[in-house]
Design an enzyme around this catalytic site. Sequence first.
Site, mmCIF file in Angstrom:
data_model
loop_
_atom_site.group_PDB
_atom_site.id
_atom_site.type_symbol
_atom_site.label_atom_id
_atom_site.label_comp_id
_atom_site.label_asym_id
_atom_site.label_seq_id
_atom_site.Cartn_x
_atom_site.Cartn_y
_atom_site.Cartn_z
ATOM 1 C CG HIS A 104 0.073 0.102 2.394
ATOM 2 N ND1 HIS A 104 0.096 -1.500 2.896
ATOM 3 C CD2 HIS A 104 0.696 0.562 3.189
ATOM 4 C CE1 HIS A 104 0.313 -1.190 4.275
ATOM 5 N NE2 HIS A 104 0.623 -0.216 4.708
ATOM 6 C CG HIS A 106 0.996 5.526 3.798
ATOM 7 N ND1 HIS A 106 0.213 5.365 5.085
ATOM 8 C CD2 HIS A 106 1.655 4.026 4.012
ATOM 9 C CE1 HIS A 106 0.418 3.955 6.201
ATOM 10 N NE2 HIS A 106 1.617 3.597 5.315
HETATM 11 P P1 AMP Z 1 1.691 0.241 7.350
HETATM 12 O O1 AMP Z 1 2.135 -1.367 6.597
HETATM 13 O O2 AMP Z 1 3.341 0.265 8.210
HETATM 14 O O3 AMP Z 1 2.029 0.593 6.609
HETATM 15 O O4 AMP Z 1 0.869 0.677 7.895
HETATM 16 C C1 AMP Z 1 -0.671 0.471 7.664
HETATM 17 C C2 AMP Z 1 -1.852 1.524 8.239
HETATM 18 O O5 AMP Z 1 -2.571 0.675 8.172
HETATM 19 C C3 AMP Z 1 -1.960 2.399 8.792
HETATM 20 O O6 AMP Z 1 -1.027 3.701 8.663
HETATM 21 C C4 AMP Z 1 -3.209 1.023 9.485
HETATM 22 O O7 AMP Z 1 -3.506 2.702 10.579
HETATM 23 C C5 AMP Z 1 -3.762 1.296 8.767
HETATM 24 N N1 AMP Z 1 -5.219 0.264 8.968
HETATM 25 C C6 AMP Z 1 -4.733 -0.782 9.892
HETATM 26 N N2 AMP Z 1 -6.070 -2.052 9.690
HETATM 27 C C7 AMP Z 1 -6.855 -0.669 9.143
HETATM 28 C C8 AMP Z 1 -8.394 -0.010 9.115
HETATM 29 N N3 AMP Z 1 -8.886 -1.312 9.126
HETATM 30 N N4 AMP Z 1 -8.791 0.347 8.063
HETATM 31 C C9 AMP Z 1 -8.169 1.028 7.707
HETATM 32 N N5 AMP Z 1 -6.772 1.352 7.994
HETATM 33 C C10 AMP Z 1 -5.880 0.531 7.853
#
Ligand code: AMP
Length: 140
Positions: A104, A106
């Site tokens: 993903h 951001h």
């Molecule tokens: P990363 O894998 O470190 O890039 O971060 C994963 C991101 O997903 C974090 O910013 C979380 O806040 C976000 N996140 C986790 N679960 C959910 C969810 N159910 N819906 C939306 N965002 C999420």
Amino acid sequence: MTVAYDNQNIFARILRGELPCTKVYEDDDILAFMDIMPRADGHTLVIPKMPARTLIDIQPETLSKLILATQKIAKAVKIAMRADGITVHQFNESAGGQVVPHIHFHVIPRFEDVELKGHTGKMADAAILAELAERIKAVV
Ligand code: AMP
């Protein structure tokens, strides 16, 4: 060593409709939705529908679609949030800061002299996320 894709990860479950998300954009290949623990108002995540863990193992064709969609969402977030800039983060493997093992990007709106919020682990108010998503959807 190739690590298998975990089809029980949170984003895989969102893609299957097993968990909710606050959707901003969707097409045949891409889903974008509000980060549930945003580091700034308007923090949006862009993911491919095709399973892929990281930047290292994603198929080039899927990556091309993903980065183009990330640009589209970055433009919309910048306009909708009236941001001065946009920060794009992308983490790979837990050692690289990745928590959810489905690739993903951001997209985070930024303002002059405003620091990003830390990782508080606090979930945002659902009504506020929905309102921000509507603002972004209107210009995507
Ligand atoms: P990363 O894998 O470190 O890039 O971060 C994963 C991101 O997903 C974090 O910013 C979380 O806040 C976000 N996140 C986790 N679960 C959910 C969810 N159910 N819906 C939306 N965002 C999420």
